[in-house]
Design a protein around this motif. Structure first.
Motif, PDB file in Angstrom:
ATOM      1  N   VAL A  41      -4.757  -7.254   6.057  1.00 52.12           N
ATOM      2  CA  VAL A  41      -3.602  -7.495   5.418  1.00 52.12           C
ATOM      3  C   VAL A  41      -2.969  -8.373   6.637  1.00 52.12           C
ATOM      4  O   VAL A  41      -2.221  -9.454   6.035  1.00 52.12           O
ATOM      5  N   ASP A  42      -3.020  -8.397   8.000  1.00 51.18           N
ATOM      6  CA  ASP A  42      -2.573  -9.410   8.901  1.00 51.18           C
ATOM      7  C   ASP A  42      -3.417 -10.651   8.734  1.00 51.18           C
ATOM      8  O   ASP A  42      -2.607 -11.856   8.747  1.00 51.18           O
ATOM      9  N   SER A  43      -4.638 -10.779   8.482  1.00 46.81           N
ATOM     10  CA  SER A  43      -5.258 -12.015   8.387  1.00 46.81           C
ATOM     11  C   SER A  43      -4.880 -12.554   7.176  1.00 46.81           C
ATOM     12  O   SER A  43      -4.896 -14.012   6.942  1.00 46.81           O
ATOM     13  N   SER A  44      -4.571 -11.996   6.097  1.00 47.38           N
ATOM     14  CA  SER A  44      -4.180 -12.635   4.753  1.00 47.38           C
ATOM     15  C   SER A  44      -2.726 -13.100   4.888  1.00 47.38           C
ATOM     16  O   SER A  44      -2.615 -14.282   4.366  1.00 47.38           O
ATOM     17  N   ARG A  45      -1.845 -12.488   5.662  1.00 47.97           N
ATOM     18  CA  ARG A  45      -0.715 -12.819   5.681  1.00 47.97           C
ATOM     19  C   ARG A  45      -0.433 -14.247   6.545  1.00 47.97           C
ATOM     20  O   ARG A  45       0.032 -15.301   6.369  1.00 47.97           O
ATOM     21  N   ARG A  46      -1.053 -14.241   7.669  1.00 52.62           N
ATOM     22  CA  ARG A  46      -1.654 -15.684   8.430  1.00 52.62           C
ATOM     23  C   ARG A  46      -2.119 -16.516   7.722  1.00 52.62           C
ATOM     24  O   ARG A  46      -1.646 -17.652   7.800  1.00 52.62           O
ATOM     25  N   ALA A  47      -3.135 -16.405   6.502  1.00 48.26           N
ATOM     26  CA  ALA A  47      -3.588 -17.453   5.936  1.00 48.26           C
ATOM     27  C   ALA A  47      -2.494 -18.008   5.055  1.00 48.26           C
ATOM     28  O   ALA A  47      -2.502 -19.191   4.950  1.00 48.26           O
ATOM     29  N   ILE A  63      -8.825  -7.561   1.330  1.00 49.49           N
ATOM     30  CA  ILE A  63      -9.341  -6.464   2.371  1.00 49.49           C
ATOM     31  C   ILE A  63     -10.722  -6.512   2.099  1.00 49.49           C
ATOM     32  O   ILE A  63     -11.411  -6.071   1.483  1.00 49.49           O
ATOM     33  N   GLN A  64     -11.261  -7.009   3.316  1.00 45.41           N
ATOM     34  CA  GLN A  64     -12.799  -7.083   3.353  1.00 45.41           C
ATOM     35  C   GLN A  64     -13.326  -5.722   3.549  1.00 45.41           C
ATOM     36  O   GLN A  64     -12.770  -4.861   4.140  1.00 45.41           O
ATOM     37  N   PRO A  65     -14.560  -5.379   3.038  1.00 44.24           N
ATOM     38  CA  PRO A  65     -14.896  -4.091   2.904  1.00 44.24           C
ATOM     39  C   PRO A  65     -15.241  -3.477   4.346  1.00 44.24           C
ATOM     40  O   PRO A  65     -14.984  -2.256   4.364  1.00 44.24           O
ATOM     41  N   ASN A  66     -15.461  -4.134   5.255  1.00 48.63           N
ATOM     42  CA  ASN A  66     -15.467  -3.549   6.674  1.00 48.63           C
ATOM     43  C   ASN A  66     -14.137  -3.339   7.367  1.00 48.63           C
ATOM     44  O   ASN A  66     -14.128  -2.540   8.393  1.00 48.63           O
ATOM     45  N   TYR A  67     -13.013  -3.497   6.355  1.00 53.91           N
ATOM     46  CA  TYR A  67     -11.710  -3.279   6.863  1.00 53.91           C
ATOM     47  C   TYR A  67     -11.199  -2.032   6.132  1.00 53.91           C
ATOM     48  O   TYR A  67      -9.893  -1.703   6.334  1.00 53.91           O
ATOM     49  N   ALA A  68     -11.813  -1.885   5.089  1.00 52.43           N
ATOM     50  CA  ALA A  68     -11.169  -0.975   3.949  1.00 52.43           C
ATOM     51  C   ALA A  68     -10.637   0.397   4.484  1.00 52.43           C
ATOM     52  O   ALA A  68      -9.676   0.842   3.952  1.00 52.43           O
ATOM     53  N   HIS A  69     -11.646   1.127   5.584  1.00 55.95           N
ATOM     54  CA  HIS A  69     -11.240   2.268   6.205  1.00 55.95           C
ATOM     55  C   HIS A  69      -9.881   2.091   6.902  1.00 55.95           C
ATOM     56  O   HIS A  69      -9.051   3.118   7.185  1.00 55.95           O
ATOM     57  N   GLU A  70      -9.553   1.135   7.539  1.00 62.16           N
ATOM     58  CA  GLU A  70      -8.300   1.023   8.142  1.00 62.16           C
ATOM     59  C   GLU A  70      -6.929   0.565   7.315  1.00 62.16           C
ATOM     60  O   GLU A  70      -6.025   0.768   7.975  1.00 62.16           O
ATOM     61  N   ALA A  71      -7.364   0.324   6.149  1.00 61.11           N
ATOM     62  CA  ALA A  71      -6.126  -0.040   5.257  1.00 61.11           C
ATOM     63  C   ALA A  71      -5.117   1.127   4.808  1.00 61.11           C
ATOM     64  O   ALA A  71      -5.634   2.072   4.473  1.00 61.11           O
ATOM     65  N   ARG A  72      -4.096   0.852   5.021  1.00 58.44           N
ATOM     66  CA  ARG A  72      -3.224   1.850   4.724  1.00 58.44           C
ATOM     67  C   ARG A  72      -2.628   1.772   3.208  1.00 58.44           C
ATOM     68  O   ARG A  72      -2.723   0.520   2.872  1.00 58.44           O
ATOM     69  N   PRO A  73      -2.017   2.577   2.547  1.00 57.76           N
ATOM     70  CA  PRO A  73      -1.635   2.526   1.160  1.00 57.76           C
ATOM     71  C   PRO A  73      -0.736   1.069   0.979  1.00 57.76           C
ATOM     72  O   PRO A  73      -0.728   0.277  -0.246  1.00 57.76           O
ATOM     73  N   ALA A  74       0.155   1.052   2.037  1.00 56.01           N
ATOM     74  CA  ALA A  74       1.091  -0.016   1.729  1.00 56.01           C
ATOM     75  C   ALA A  74       0.546  -1.459   2.025  1.00 56.01           C
ATOM     76  O   ALA A  74       0.949  -2.276   1.527  1.00 56.01           O
ATOM     77  N   ASP A  75      -0.849  -1.333   2.586  1.00 56.67           N
ATOM     78  CA  ASP A  75      -1.330  -2.912   2.788  1.00 56.67           C
ATOM     79  C   ASP A  75      -1.894  -3.308   1.576  1.00 56.67           C
ATOM     80  O   ASP A  75      -1.917  -4.485   1.304  1.00 56.67           O
ATOM     81  N   TRP A  76      -2.381  -2.575   0.467  1.00 58.91           N
ATOM     82  CA  TRP A  76      -2.679  -3.012  -0.832  1.00 58.91           C
ATOM     83  C   TRP A  76      -1.462  -3.429  -1.400  1.00 58.91           C
ATOM     84  O   TRP A  76      -1.685  -4.823  -2.059  1.00 58.91           O
ATOM     85  N   LYS A 101     -22.249  -0.098   8.472  1.00 62.81           N
ATOM     86  CA  LYS A 101     -22.094   1.428   7.957  1.00 62.81           C
ATOM     87  C   LYS A 101     -20.964   1.921   8.733  1.00 62.81           C
ATOM     88  O   LYS A 101     -21.117   3.249   9.109  1.00 62.81           O
ATOM     89  N   THR A 102     -19.895   1.341   8.914  1.00 66.99           N
ATOM     90  CA  THR A 102     -18.611   1.744   9.390  1.00 66.99           C
ATOM     91  C   THR A 102     -17.805   2.600   8.059  1.00 66.99           C
ATOM     92  O   THR A 102     -16.891   3.270   8.517  1.00 66.99           O
ATOM     93  N   VAL A 103     -17.781   1.968   6.997  1.00 69.28           N
ATOM     94  CA  VAL A 103     -17.203   2.376   5.994  1.00 69.28           C
ATOM     95  C   VAL A 103     -17.907   3.165   4.960  1.00 69.28           C
ATOM     96  O   VAL A 103     -18.858   2.180   4.343  1.00 69.28           O
ATOM     97  N   PRO A 104     -17.573   4.142   4.159  1.00 72.48           N
ATOM     98  CA  PRO A 104     -18.412   4.688   3.253  1.00 72.48           C
ATOM     99  C   PRO A 104     -18.445   3.699   2.121  1.00 72.48           C
ATOM    100  O   PRO A 104     -17.572   3.199   1.769  1.00 72.48           O
ATOM    101  N   ILE A 105     -19.754   3.830   1.511  1.00 67.91           N
ATOM    102  CA  ILE A 105     -19.838   2.816   0.293  1.00 67.91           C
ATOM    103  C   ILE A 105     -19.071   3.110  -0.844  1.00 67.91           C
ATOM    104  O   ILE A 105     -18.660   2.326  -1.477  1.00 67.91           O
ATOM    105  N   GLU A 106     -18.779   4.253  -0.895  1.00 63.54           N
ATOM    106  CA  GLU A 106     -17.832   4.766  -2.102  1.00 63.54           C
ATOM    107  C   GLU A 106     -16.374   4.038  -2.084  1.00 63.54           C
ATOM    108  O   GLU A 106     -15.849   3.672  -2.878  1.00 63.54           O
ATOM    109  N   LEU A 107     -16.034   4.089  -0.939  1.00 59.26           N
ATOM    110  CA  LEU A 107     -14.596   3.508  -0.686  1.00 59.26           C
ATOM    111  C   LEU A 107     -14.599   1.943  -0.534  1.00 59.26           C
ATOM    112  O   LEU A 107     -13.816   1.406  -1.192  1.00 59.26           O
ATOM    113  N   GLN A 108     -15.791   1.166  -0.241  1.00 65.61           N
ATOM    114  CA  GLN A 108     -15.892   0.008  -0.396  1.00 65.61           C
ATOM    115  C   GLN A 108     -16.155  -0.425  -1.745  1.00 65.61           C
ATOM    116  O   GLN A 108     -15.473  -1.459  -2.197  1.00 65.61           O
TER     117      GLN A 108
END
Ligand SMILES: [Zn+2]
Length: 260
Positions: A41-47, A63-76, A101-108
Motif C-alpha cells: 500500500v505504501d509503495s502504491s501510494r508513492r507511485a 499488493i504483490q504476493p510476497n506482501y500479502a501476509h502483511e496487508a491489513r484489510p484496510a490496505d485493500w 515461501k513466506t506467504v501461504p499459496i492459498e493467501l497469494q
C-alpha cells in the motif's frame, strides 16, 4: 527512438537521492513514459504521488504476493481507492511466488483473484509477478478466463516457452526485463523471439536486475534501451522498429495518456 519502461519501482528508496537525475537520464535516452508499479500500500501510494506530478509517469497499484501476509484489510480498501486516481493505469503487481515461501499459496491465490476482479471492474489491465509458480499461474489465469477475456501482462517474464504460449493464448502480454540480456539466457531469448508482435513489451523492473553490460549495478529506466537493443536483434528488427512495436503495444495495453 521512443521507448516505454512498463515496469519500474522508481518510488523506492534506492532512488531517493537522485530520482530527478534518473528521470532526466531516462528521457534523454529515449524513454518517453515510465509505468511506476506498487508492491504494497505504501509503495502504491508513492507511485501515485509521483505519477500525479510527472506527466510522463503513470502508476500501477496493488499488493504483490510476497506482501500479502502483511496487508491489513484496510490496505485493500486503500488500493481500491487509489485506483480511482486518473494517474493509475493498471492493477498490480499481483501474482504468485513459490520462491520465497513466506506467504501461504492459498493467501497469494486469494489476493491474485482480488486483483483480477478489480481489473475486470475497472477495465484496467493487471500486472503479474510469477516466480517459480508457472503452472499455478496458468491454472489460475485459465480459471479467470472463464469469466471473460484477460487483459494483463506477465511482467519480467522468465518462464518457459510453454508458459509463455499458454499466457499469450489467454490474451496476455509478455514483458521482458534485463535478465533476457544475460549471456546464458538463450532459452529466454528464444521465448522473446516467439511472442506474437502485438503482445511483446519491455521493462526494467528497476532497481533490480540491470541488463548487460550493467549487470550487478542499480538498474534504472534509461537501461531499458539495452534490453530493447538485445531483443531487436533477437527478433531481426532494427532498434527503431522494435521500439515502435513495443511502444505501441504498451500504449494500447495501459491506455497511456500520451497516446489518447
Ligand atoms: Zn516489480
Amino acid at each position: 527512438m521512443e521507448l516505454i519502461d512498463t515496469h519500474a519501482h522508481i518510488q523506492e528508496d534506492a532512488f531517493e537521492a537522485d530520482r530527478s537525475e534518473v528521470l532526466v537520464r531516462a528521457f534523454e535516452a529515449g524513454v518517453k513514459h515510465i509505468v511506476v508499479v506498487g508492491f504494497n500500500v505504501d509503495s502504491s501510494r508513492r507511485a501515485v504521488e509521483l505519477a500525479q506530478v510527472h506527466p510522463r509517469l503513470s502508476a500501477v497499484v496493488g499488493i504483490q504476493p510476497n506482501y500479502a501476509h502483511e496487508a491489513r484489510p484496510a490496505d485493500w480498501d486503500t488500493i481500491v481507492e487509489l485506483v480511482q486516481d486518473k494517474s493509475v493505469v493498471g492493477i498490480g503487481e499481483t501474482g504468485l511466488d513459490r520462491y520465497w515461501k513466506t506467504v501461504p499459496i492459498e493467501l497469494q491465490i486469494e489476493y491474485f483473484h482480488r486483483h483480477l476482479q478489480l481489473s475486470r471492474e475497472t477495465g484496467l489491465p493487471f500486472v503479474v509477478h510469477c516466480r517459480d509458480a508457472d503452472e499455478d499461474i496458468v491454472v489460475e489465469l485459465r480459471k479467470a478466463a472463464k469469466d471473460g477475456p484477460l487483459n494483463g501482462v506477465m511482467h519480467s517474464f522468465t518462464g518457459t516457452m510453454e508458459t509463455a504460449q499458454a499466457c499469450w493464448e489467454l490474451g496476455m502480454h509478455i514483458s521482458f526485463a534485463g535478465m533476457v540480456t544475460f549471456k546464458n539466457n538463450h532459452a529466454l531469448r528464444a521465448v522473446a523471439a516467439a511472442v506474437p508482435s502485438d503482445r511483446i513489451v519491455i521493462e526494467t523492473d528497476c532497481p533490480y536486475l540491470a541488463p548487460s553490460p550493467n549487470r550487478g549495478k542499480r538498474n534504472e529506466p534509461a537501461f531499458v534501451t539495452l534490453t530493447a537493443d538485445c531483443l531487436a536483434g533477437v527478433r531481426g528488427l532494427s532498434s527503431n522498429e522494435f521500439a515502435d512495436l513495443t511502444t505501441a503495444n504498451a500504449q494500447r495495453l495501459f491506455r497511456l495518456p500520451s497516446c489518447a
